[in-house]
Design an enzyme around this catalytic site. Structure first.
Site, PDB file in Angstrom:
ATOM      1  N   SER A  66       0.709  -1.059   0.069  1.00 46.74           N
ATOM      2  CA  SER A  66       0.072   0.062  -0.078  1.00 46.74           C
ATOM      3  C   SER A  66       0.771   1.040  -0.092  1.00 46.74           C
ATOM      4  CB  SER A  66      -1.016  -0.204   1.288  1.00 46.74           C
ATOM      5  OG  SER A  66      -1.548   1.208   1.276  1.00 46.74           O
ATOM      6  N   GLY A  71       2.031   5.860  -1.008  1.00 47.21           N
ATOM      7  CA  GLY A  71       2.901   6.386  -0.096  1.00 47.21           C
ATOM      8  C   GLY A  71       2.455   6.441   1.292  1.00 47.21           C
ATOM      9  N   GLN A  74      -0.204   8.914   6.698  1.00 47.06           N
ATOM     10  CA  GLN A  74      -0.048   9.351   8.261  1.00 47.06           C
ATOM     11  C   GLN A  74       1.414   9.325   8.625  1.00 47.06           C
ATOM     12  OE1 GLN A  74      -2.338   7.056  11.195  1.00 47.06           O
ATOM     13  NE2 GLN A  74      -1.919   8.549  12.761  1.00 47.06           N
ATOM     14  N   GLU A  91       5.991   2.423  14.102  1.00 49.39           N
ATOM     15  CA  GLU A  91       7.102   1.669  13.806  1.00 49.39           C
ATOM     16  C   GLU A  91       6.654   0.674  12.455  1.00 49.39           C
ATOM     17  OE1 GLU A  91       9.684  -1.963  16.065  1.00 49.39           O
ATOM     18  OE2 GLU A  91       8.842  -0.149  17.166  1.00 49.39           O
ATOM     19  N   ARG A  92       5.174   0.361  12.765  1.00 50.38           N
ATOM     20  CA  ARG A  92       4.908  -0.603  11.488  1.00 50.38           C
ATOM     21  C   ARG A  92       4.901   0.161  10.110  1.00 50.38           C
ATOM     22  NH1 ARG A  92      -0.044  -1.448  10.959  1.00 50.38           N
ATOM     23  NH2 ARG A  92      -0.010  -3.641   9.894  1.00 50.38           N
ATOM     24  N   ARG A  93       4.487   1.338  10.127  1.00 51.00           N
ATOM     25  CA  ARG A  93       4.764   1.983   9.001  1.00 51.00           C
ATOM     26  C   ARG A  93       6.280   2.001   8.318  1.00 51.00           C
ATOM     27  NH1 ARG A  93       1.827   6.972  11.287  1.00 51.00           N
ATOM     28  NH2 ARG A  93       1.798   5.438  12.851  1.00 51.00           N
ATOM     29  N   ARG A 128      -5.133   0.672  18.169  1.00 46.60           N
ATOM     30  CA  ARG A 128      -5.128   0.848  16.656  1.00 46.60           C
ATOM     31  C   ARG A 128      -4.656  -0.914  16.199  1.00 46.60           C
ATOM     32  NH1 ARG A 128      -2.254   6.256  14.683  1.00 46.60           N
ATOM     33  NH2 ARG A 128      -3.598   7.551  15.901  1.00 46.60           N
TER      34      ARG A 128
END
Length: 298
Positions: A66, A71, A74, A91-93, A128
């Protein structure tokens, strides 16, 4: 090099030279905590106090795909740390961006004390992406040990009751093997709370194995424990400590995560009530929307 935006000497000290401002213009009156910067992915480090210890690779790959297509929508939240940055939230992003070879990522810079960094990391995950129950318990334990917060104070910060926090912390009394079973999803936190009554590590471990082998539900687990009490496998002293509401607690925890608010259960025999708390009209509207209620349809 960063563009000259007239940010001022003190503010500039927070922003290394390699940062690229996403805002244009000269001599702007800007709040650094609202600005979005682009920072090299390699200059960002994960927070060692991050409550989440495991990341699902499949979900990271989906997120990475994704990000590659659209891009990062957030921005990450980071704090200055030496010549780089430590992640407060996101951290996941960051991991997904690394997986797809993203050279830089959007960030918001916040210079926060350690307590607030851990709180934000905890809240982001709980509300989340959902920590597993053991990671959640370890995060609570960290808040209590490092920052001297009470169970009630933790509950206020994350929107849960003190009892819910206390029952999650109880999971840390389990043998390490069972904690791993809970963390890996082989048994639920409801199962784990039910078998805590057995107290002896060997008995708890054996019973956890039985739950997994027979696929027992939480209710079936509680019935089996009561049978063991009758058979004398659990002493009368232990019997007084039986948590007969493990099933209800499991549901309450799920509802608190679903609605991001405090949930209370009250029972009267076989009947009872479920109460959802709200603290503003906006929050009430949010909860009603999650319940599928639309006042405009009335």
């Amino acid at each position: 090099m960063a563009k000259n935006t007239g940010l001022g000497k003190g503010l500039r000290a927070l922003i290394p030279d390699e940062v690229i401002l996403s805002a244009d213009g000269e001599d702007l009156e800007l709040d650094v905590e609202k600005l979005v910067f682009h920072v090299k992915t390699s200059n960002i480090r994960p927070n060692p106090e991050q409550p989440r210890k495991s990341f699902d690779r499949g979900k990271l790959e989906e997120l990475g795909a994704s990000i590659k297509e659209h891009g990062i929508i957030q921005p990450l939240v980071v704090k200055p740390d030496g010549k780089g940055y430590t992640i407060i939230a996101g951290e996941r992003r960051w991991r997904a961006a690394n997986m797809v070879g993203l050279k830089d990522v959007p960030v918001i810079v916040r210079d926060l004390p350690a307590e607030e960094v851990l709180e934000i990391a905890l809240i982001e995950n709980v509300q989340r992406e959902d920590l597993n129950s053991i990671e959640e318990a370890l995060a609570y334990e960290g808040l209590m040990g490092k920052f001297n917060l009470t169970q009630g104070e933790i509950g206020i910060r994350i929107g849960k009751s003190r009892t819910a926090v206390a029952n999650t912390l109880r999971l840390l009394k389990l043998p390490e093997a069972i904690q791993n079973d809970v963390a890996q999803g082989r048994i639920s936190s409801g199962h784990a709370r039910a078998i805590l009554i057995m107290e002896e590590p060997e008995k708890m471990t054996a019973f956890a194995k039985e739950i997994m082998e027979k696929g027992l539900s939480v209710r079936e687990t509680e019935k089996r424990i009561k049978k063991l009490q009758i058979e004398g496998m659990v002493s009368p002293l232990q019997k007084k400590k039986v948590d007969t509401s493990a099933y209800v607690m499991e549901i309450r925890d799920a509802l608190e995560k679903r609605f991001a608010t405090k949930v209370n259960f009250s029972s009267h025999g076989k009947s009872g009530k479920i109460e959802l708390s709200y603290f503003s009209l906006d929050e009430l509207d949010r909860i009603l929307a999650l319940l599928g209620y639309n006042k405009d349809d009335q």
